[in-house]
Design a protein around this motif. Structure first.
Motif, PDB file in Angstrom:
ATOM      1  N   THR A   1       0.852  -1.182   0.000  1.00 26.00           N
ATOM      2  CA  THR A   1       0.000   0.000   0.000  1.00 26.00           C
ATOM      3  C   THR A   1       0.887   1.231   0.000  1.00 26.00           C
ATOM      4  OG1 THR A   1      -0.066   0.040   2.410  1.00 26.00           O
ATOM      5  CG2 THR A   1      -1.804  -1.169   1.286  1.00 26.00           C
ATOM      6  N   ILE A   2       0.346   2.353  -0.408  1.00 25.24           N
ATOM      7  CA  ILE A   2       1.140   3.571  -0.347  1.00 25.24           C
ATOM      8  C   ILE A   2       0.855   4.284   0.955  1.00 25.24           C
ATOM      9  CG2 ILE A   2       1.382   3.902  -2.826  1.00 25.24           C
ATOM     10  CD1 ILE A   2      -0.937   5.867  -2.703  1.00 25.24           C
ATOM     11  N   VAL A   3       1.898   4.866   1.512  1.00 23.98           N
ATOM     12  CA  VAL A   3       1.757   5.625   2.749  1.00 23.98           C
ATOM     13  C   VAL A   3       2.489   6.942   2.576  1.00 23.98           C
ATOM     14  CG1 VAL A   3       1.468   3.650   4.277  1.00 23.98           C
ATOM     15  CG2 VAL A   3       3.760   4.453   3.749  1.00 23.98           C
ATOM     16  N   PRO A   4       1.950   8.015   3.105  1.00 25.02           N
ATOM     17  CA  PRO A   4       2.665   9.289   3.027  1.00 25.02           C
ATOM     18  C   PRO A   4       3.813   9.340   4.028  1.00 25.02           C
ATOM     19  CG  PRO A   4       0.527   9.564   4.067  1.00 25.02           C
ATOM     20  CD  PRO A   4       0.654   8.130   3.739  1.00 25.02           C
TER      21      PRO A   4
ATOM     22  N   CYS B   1      -2.884  -2.546  -8.948  1.00 26.16           N
ATOM     23  CA  CYS B   1      -3.466  -1.939  -7.751  1.00 26.16           C
ATOM     24  C   CYS B   1      -3.756  -0.459  -7.977  1.00 26.16           C
ATOM     25  CB  CYS B   1      -2.504  -2.069  -6.569  1.00 26.16           C
ATOM     26  SG  CYS B   1      -1.937  -3.748  -6.254  1.00 26.16           S
ATOM     27  N   LEU B   2      -4.737   0.016  -7.245  1.00 28.62           N
ATOM     28  CA  LEU B   2      -5.036   1.440  -7.216  1.00 28.62           C
ATOM     29  C   LEU B   2      -5.009   1.865  -5.751  1.00 28.62           C
ATOM     30  CD1 LEU B   2      -5.869   3.941  -8.854  1.00 28.62           C
ATOM     31  CD2 LEU B   2      -8.239   3.323  -8.413  1.00 28.62           C
ATOM     32  N   GLY B   3      -3.972   2.638  -5.421  1.00 29.47           N
ATOM     33  CA  GLY B   3      -3.829   3.092  -4.046  1.00 29.47           C
ATOM     34  C   GLY B   3      -4.310   4.521  -3.894  1.00 29.47           C
ATOM     35  N   GLU B   4      -4.773   4.848  -2.703  1.00 25.82           N
ATOM     36  CA  GLU B   4      -5.295   6.194  -2.464  1.00 25.82           C
ATOM     37  C   GLU B   4      -4.783   6.744  -1.147  1.00 25.82           C
ATOM     38  OE1 GLU B   4      -9.576   6.006  -4.782  1.00 25.82           O
ATOM     39  OE2 GLU B   4      -9.519   5.905  -2.602  1.00 25.82           O
ATOM     40  N   VAL B   5      -4.515   8.034  -1.177  1.00 24.26           N
ATOM     41  CA  VAL B   5      -4.226   8.762   0.051  1.00 24.26           C
ATOM     42  C   VAL B   5      -5.105  10.000   0.038  1.00 24.26           C
ATOM     43  CG1 VAL B   5      -2.487   9.982   1.416  1.00 24.26           C
ATOM     44  CG2 VAL B   5      -1.830   7.982   0.072  1.00 24.26           C
ATOM     45  N   VAL B   6      -5.778  10.247   1.152  1.00 19.93           N
ATOM     46  CA  VAL B   6      -6.587  11.463   1.227  1.00 19.93           C
ATOM     47  C   VAL B   6      -5.971  12.393   2.266  1.00 19.93           C
ATOM     48  CG1 VAL B   6      -8.710  10.370   0.477  1.00 19.93           C
ATOM     49  CG2 VAL B   6      -8.144  10.378   2.898  1.00 19.93           C
ATOM     50  N   TYR B   7      -6.054  13.682   1.994  1.00 23.76           N
ATOM     51  CA  TYR B   7      -5.462  14.687   2.873  1.00 23.76           C
ATOM     52  C   TYR B   7      -6.558  15.521   3.511  1.00 23.76           C
ATOM     53  CZ  TYR B   7      -1.088  13.347   0.697  1.00 23.76           C
ATOM     54  OH  TYR B   7      -0.015  12.620   0.274  1.00 23.76           O
ATOM     55  N   ASN B   8      -6.193  16.145   4.607  1.00 17.89           N
ATOM     56  CA  ASN B   8      -7.205  16.911   5.332  1.00 17.89           C
ATOM     57  C   ASN B   8      -7.157  18.398   5.007  1.00 17.89           C
ATOM     58  OD1 ASN B   8      -5.021  17.883   6.733  1.00 17.89           O
ATOM     59  ND2 ASN B   8      -5.394  16.639   8.562  1.00 17.89           N
ATOM     60  N   ARG B   9      -6.376  18.770   4.045  1.00 20.01           N
ATOM     61  CA  ARG B   9      -6.397  20.144   3.549  1.00 20.01           C
ATOM     62  C   ARG B   9      -5.884  20.129   2.127  1.00 20.01           C
ATOM     63  NH1 ARG B   9      -1.006  22.203   4.456  1.00 20.01           N
ATOM     64  NH2 ARG B   9       0.140  20.879   5.900  1.00 20.01           N
ATOM     65  N   VAL B  10      -6.207  21.159   1.427  1.00 18.50           N
ATOM     66  CA  VAL B  10      -5.808  21.216   0.023  1.00 18.50           C
ATOM     67  C   VAL B  10      -4.294  21.295  -0.066  1.00 18.50           C
ATOM     68  CG1 VAL B  10      -5.931  22.584  -2.078  1.00 18.50           C
ATOM     69  CG2 VAL B  10      -7.964  22.259  -0.687  1.00 18.50           C
TER      70      VAL B  10
ATOM     71  N   PHE C   1       6.005   2.823  -0.267  1.00 17.75           N
ATOM     72  CA  PHE C   1       5.130   1.659  -0.150  1.00 17.75           C
ATOM     73  C   PHE C   1       5.370   0.946   1.183  1.00 17.75           C
ATOM     74  CE2 PHE C   1       5.326   2.140  -4.762  1.00 17.75           C
ATOM     75  CZ  PHE C   1       3.972   2.072  -5.061  1.00 17.75           C
ATOM     76  N   ARG C   2       4.334   0.396   1.655  1.00 20.06           N
ATOM     77  CA  ARG C   2       4.450  -0.446   2.858  1.00 20.06           C
ATOM     78  C   ARG C   2       3.834  -1.799   2.529  1.00 20.06           C
ATOM     79  NH1 ARG C   2       1.130   1.810   7.373  1.00 20.06           N
ATOM     80  NH2 ARG C   2       2.950   2.971   8.074  1.00 20.06           N
TER      81      ARG C   2
END
Lengths: 170, 873
Positions: free
Chosen positions: B431-434, B462-471, B481-482
């Motif tokens: 998975t991808i991790v920031p 695979c399709l990995g996603e990371v969402v952020y809490n601000r623009v 990757f982890r």
């Protein structure tokens, strides 16, 4: 040939208690026994079988009841769910409102319970019980012996006095 | 008293304790059920006629071959030929040529049939050699139910006449009559990869036979061939101790690989409300099998009551029989629930499988899947940014990044992983991790996930996603990757820039339209609470709602949003938490991510279809207040709180003795019929038990059991007492137990607060012993003041919840004490575990012995106790 309404009413009146009792011997709680009774009479109503006599119907009902009970007891969820009614009953007992035969009945092992019931209550012979339950007459005999022994112990624990009539059996 | 009186009295008590319907009502119910059965059949039959395609009823060539020879003596020849494996079988076990029509064909010369086929009505003589050698070749799709058979096997003087079978690669059902007996003890056995078997039948004393037996076996996994063993007098059909020695005979059945009728729904879905996971599902024309992770929050006894249905593409919901097969595998923690349809269905029209409220879509993937698989919508081509040389090789796999999309809030990264040792069986992929500057995950992200797009050989896409809490406009995003390896180790994989160990991605800001709206309006929630919405940020692929709240007013509280949607300029709505506009399930299209930073809360919705942020006209937010972990009120004995369904819960007692933890609640409703409505209801005409659990199971809590007892019911309402107990497995000795209290009575679960249960008895009063006798076998029993646990293995004694224990005190008094129990049973190891809590705590120092479930435990004398070997008379 499917039963008509009057047939069903006739057989419910005649054998509902028998079916309920047989189910109770197996499943030990009244709600499941009532459910099974309903299932069995539903099956009677829809099976389309032709019966020769009332006794034939009775034996068929008992056999169906036993099958249905076994299915229920084998089901996974039944083994691990505790019917709410039981908890209710437990509180009921604990409150001292009743302390009777039903509790003793539940403590007899199920195979012995149904055998005792069919022999002493329904009046079937060993061979008849063997045919209905699909076991040998010897097994019926030994279950009767064990059931009597267990009931004796339970009754002694319960009331310290069996009474003359019961005492003769032991 | 005689025996008849005994039963009379017992029956009388039974009628009294649970008053049964009068005969008129009883008969009326039967009529209604019979009528319902009739209507249901008509409905399904109509659907079958209009939706089943003709190919489903096509008889395959192999079946024709089989039936062509399966007449009169031919049947005997076929089966016995297969039995002894003579040369007229083809490579699939089928028939080679027409010369097998000779009635004696297939018999070894040194084995003479005891009876001729004519004498035994086409019977096959079942010698020891029969076992495991009867084969039935593929007969095409069994969609219309039963492939007819007319074969008879004689066993110990009893002939088993097979009239038909179904095998659709997942579930096998044989239909047969047993002739010459009224014992219906010949059944299929659950061995050889099969998980369960059942049998039924109606004894017919006149003809001395059992008619209409049906034995069903469900497979762990769909297979082209299965060997079904038949045995007699088997109680537990899944008993793994059954061996071929127990077999009466066995039949090998093939399915036609060209006629795969299963519809596999691989993946996993968890319903937020029910906390239930379906790992897999198989739908065949006749059955649906749900593979459920039974150890994840859901009490196992609930699974047998779960309702399974399939949802067709036209929205039709097809239910299944309520009470049916369930079995569990303790090694894997999975349970297979098999349900049968009333009539065959067209699986091509199946859209979803629904288990309670959990729905699993019919997306099919091949051999690998992540733990949580949801339908994925790949972003359109025009939004993708392609990378070159984005490749990294590790000890276990090669990873190649192909493209990414980023709208300022959500990063989607498509990458392929080629495994050097083959696709991992557990479905884990990197998975991808920031990353932050110090290799610590920064608090600007609040969610990652990975979806599997497909596999090709040893490569997973695979399709990995990371969402952020601000623009994140114009800022570098650092990722790596982890991967959790098979050995359970975590592997962090850097790529592109090996010196830095991470990739730096600069989003192309001009290509990322973002609409940020300052709202600053209060939103009212349930129960009168309000919270100000600070802003709404709408991006191409994401929506984020930010709340700002005052710690003083709302500390410890949280919020749950639902029915939230965007109103677009063209009048359409983009619903953020449902299927329609988000293209997928709630989990895929409207995953709600929440976080906290200072005094802010944010909700993040991922859109599976890009939108034009500038076309958003309004955002409608609906929500309700829930409590959040860490800030809920402390609940104590006597505390009352309002439940979602309007009832009031009051904690009556909370006790812990170092072994058993017991909480008692009283729930009051103004509705006198509340108990019947909530705890035992009929849904869709199917009876089901329905229990609400109040104290959520937590890690470290084993074997929760909940019992509900109606205390009172009158015109003022209904009061129910709920007794819950569990045996903590965490290191709680000497310390209070702290547990979260969850209200499950509404559509959404709410944390009502935390309760601290103090140690009420010293834990050294507990008694642990092993008892053994002929009836119960070996048992390990633990008894504490509040309750007990019984563990037994390989015993015929059923640990039913019979609810009472007998306590003999040292002063000679004997008492019956109610016990509320829960249980567990392993089909694999034949272990039974039953734990319970007493209705009232026991002072074990005053107890001589306890009899529970036919075992008597004499409480050992402890220091300080008065030595006394026997109870006083």
């Amino acid at each position: 040939m499917r039963l008509n309404k009057s047939d069903l009413e006739y057989y419910v009146g005649l054998y509902r208690k028998t079916v309920f009792a047989a189910a109770l011997c197996y499943v030990r709680n009244s709600s499941d026994a009532e459910d099974i009774s309903q299932d069995v009479f539903l099956k009677l109503f829809t099976c389309g079988m032709t019966f020769e006599s009332d006794e034939h119907v009775k034996a068929w009902l008992i056999r169906c009841t036993v099958n249905r009970c076994k299915s229920l007891l084998r089901s996974y969820w039944y083994r691990f769910s505790e019917p709410l009614e039981k908890a209710e009953n437990e509180t009921y007992y604990d409150s001292g409102q009743t302390d009777g035969m039903l509790k003793l009945l539940r403590r007899i092992r199920k195979n012995n319970r149904i055998t005792l019931y069919m022999y002493y209550y329904e009046g079937y012979s060993l061979d008849e019980i063997a045919r209905i339950l699909g076991i040998s007459a010897n097994t019926v005999s030994s279950r009767l012996r064990r059931g009597r022994s267990q009931l004796k112990r339970l009754l002694l624990d319960e009331r310290n006095d069996l009474g003359d009539e019961l005492q003769r059996f032991f | 008293m005689n025996y008849r009186d005994f039963f009379d009295e017992a029956l009388s008590e039974a009628y009294t304790e649970a008053p049964v319907a009068d005969d008129k009502e009883f008969i009326g119910t039967i009529y209604e059920r019979a009528k319902g059965m009739s209507n249901k059949k008509e409905k399904v039959r109509q659907m079958k006629l209009t939706e089943i395609t003709p190919e489903y009823v096509e008889t395959k060539k192999s079946h024709k071959v089989f039936t062509a020879v399966a007449g009169v003596a031919g049947a005997a020849a076929v089966l016995t030929g297969a039995v002894f494996g003579v040369g007229w079988l083809n490579e699939h076990g089928g028939l080679k040529g027409p010369d097998v029509r000779d009635a004696d064909a297939g018999y070894h010369s040194d084995i003479e049939p005891a009876q001729s086929a004519e004498e035994t009505t086409n019977a096959i003589i079942a010698s020891e050699d029969v076992r495991g050698k009867i084969e039935i070749e593929a007969a095409g799709k069994a969609v219309n139910g039963i492939v007819p058979m007319d074969e008879t096997v004689v066993l110990d003087g009893e002939a088993v006449h097979f009239t038909g079978y179904e095998f659709d690669s997942a579930v096998v059902t044989f239909y047969y009559d047993i002739i010459g007996t009224t014992r219906s003890d010949i059944r299929p056995m659950g061995i050889n990869g099969a998980v369960y078997g059942t049998a039924g039948g109606s004894p017919d004393n006149d003809s001395n036979m059992v008619k209409d037996c049906h034995g069903t076996v469900a497979l762990y996994e769909p297979a082209d061939t299965v060997r079904i063993s038949f045995g007699r007098d088997l109680i537990d059909l899944t008993d793994k101790s059954c061996t071929t020695d127990d077999e009466a005979f066995a039949v090998t059945v093939h399915s036609d690989p060209d006629c795969v009728v299963k519809k596999a729904m691989l993946g996993a879905v968890e319903n937020e409300v029910k906390t239930l996971i379906i790992d897999d599902a198989y739908v065949t024309p006749t059955h649906v099998t749900a593979v459920v992770n039974r150890y994840f929050k859901r009490p196992p006894d609930d699974l047998g009551k779960a309702e399974i249905s399939v949802i067709m593409r036209d929205g039709t919901v097809i239910g299944t029989h309520m009470r049916s097969t369930i079995t569990a595998d303790d090694d894997s923690g999975l349970a297979w629930i098999v349900r049968k349809f009333d009539e065959p269905i067209d699986i091509n029209e199946v859209s979803e499988v629904q288990l309670d409220e959990c729905r699993l879509d019919s997306e099919e993937i091949s051999s690998i899947y992540p733990d949580y698989f949801f339908p994925v919508t790949v972003p359109p081509e025009e939004n993708r940014h392609y990378l070159t040389d984005a490749h990294v090789e590790t000890e276990n796999c090669d990873i190649t990044i192909n493209w990414l999309t980023f709208d300022g809030l959500t990063l989607r990264l498509q990458y392929d992983v080629t495994f050097k040792n083959g696709l991992p069986e557990d479905g884990t992929v990197p998975t991808i991790v920031p990353c932050g500057d110090n290799n610590i995950e920064p608090n600007i992200s609040h969610g990652t996930r990975v979806d599997l797009l497909g596999t090709d050989g040893d490569t997973a896409s695979c399709l990995g996603e990371v969402v952020y809490n601000r623009v994140m406009s114009g800022e570098p995003l650092k990722l790596r990757f982890r991967h959790f390896t098979r050995e359970g180790e975590e592997e962090l994989i850097s790529f592109l820039d090996e010196n830095v160990g991470m990739i730096v991605l600069e989003p192309e800001t001009p290509d990322v339209p973002i609409a940020e709206y300052e709202i600053n309006k209060e939103v009212s929630f349930k129960w009168g609470d309000k919270i100000p919405v600070e802003s709404v940020t709408v991006c191409r692929d994401s929506v984020m709602i930010t709340f700002e709240y005052s710690h003083a007013e709302l500390a410890g509280k949280g919020f749950s949003l639902h029915d939230t949607y965007l109103e677009m300029a063209d009048g359409s709505r983009k619903i953020l938490d449902t299927i329609e506009d988000c293209g997928g399930t709630e989990n895929s299209g409207g995953t709600v991510q929440t976080g906290e930073e200072g005094s802010k809360l944010w909700w993040h919705y991922e859109l599976s279809e890009p939108i034009d942020p500038s076309a958003v006209k309004n955002i409608v937010i609906c929500g309700e207040l829930v409590y959040r972990e860490g800030g809920e009120p402390a609940l104590t004995v006597g505390s009352s709180f309002q439940m979602s369904d309007g009832t009031t819960a009051t904690i009556a007692s909370a006790q812990f003795d170092g072994f058993v933890c017991k909480i008692v609640w009283d729930i009051h409703s103004d509705d006198p019929d509340y108990f019947d409505k909530v705890f035992y209801t009929a849904q869709n005409g199917v009876e089901t038990y329905h229990i609400k659990i109040l104290a959520e199971r937590y890690d470290g809590v084993a074997d929760c059991a909940t019992t509900a007892v109606p205390l009172s019911s009158d015109e003022n309402g209904c009061t129910i007492r709920v007794i819950e107990h569990f045996l903590p497995t965490d290191d709680s000795d000497g310390y209070p137990i702290v547990r979260r209290v969850v209200d499950c009575s509404g559509e959404y679960r709410h944390t009502a607060g935390y309760i601290t249960i103090l140690l009420t008895e010293p834990s050294d009063t507990m008694v642990s012993t092993t008892v053994s006798d002929e009836v119960t076998g070996d048992r390990e029993i633990d008894i504490s003041p509040l309750g007990f646990r019984i563990h037994q293995q390989n015993s015929d004694y059923d640990l039913y919840a019979n609810g009472t224990v007998t306590v003999t005190c040292k002063d000679g008094t004997v008492r019956e004490i109610a016990a509320y129990t829960g249980g567990w049973y392993s089909l694999v190891s034949d272990e039974q575990l039953l734990d319970g809590t007493f209705d009232e705590p026991l002072d074990l120092s005053e107890v001589y012995s306890i009899e529970l479930y036919d075992s008597t435990v004499v409480i050992p004398v402890r220091s300080g106790d008065i030595p006394e070997e026997t109870p006083a008379e």
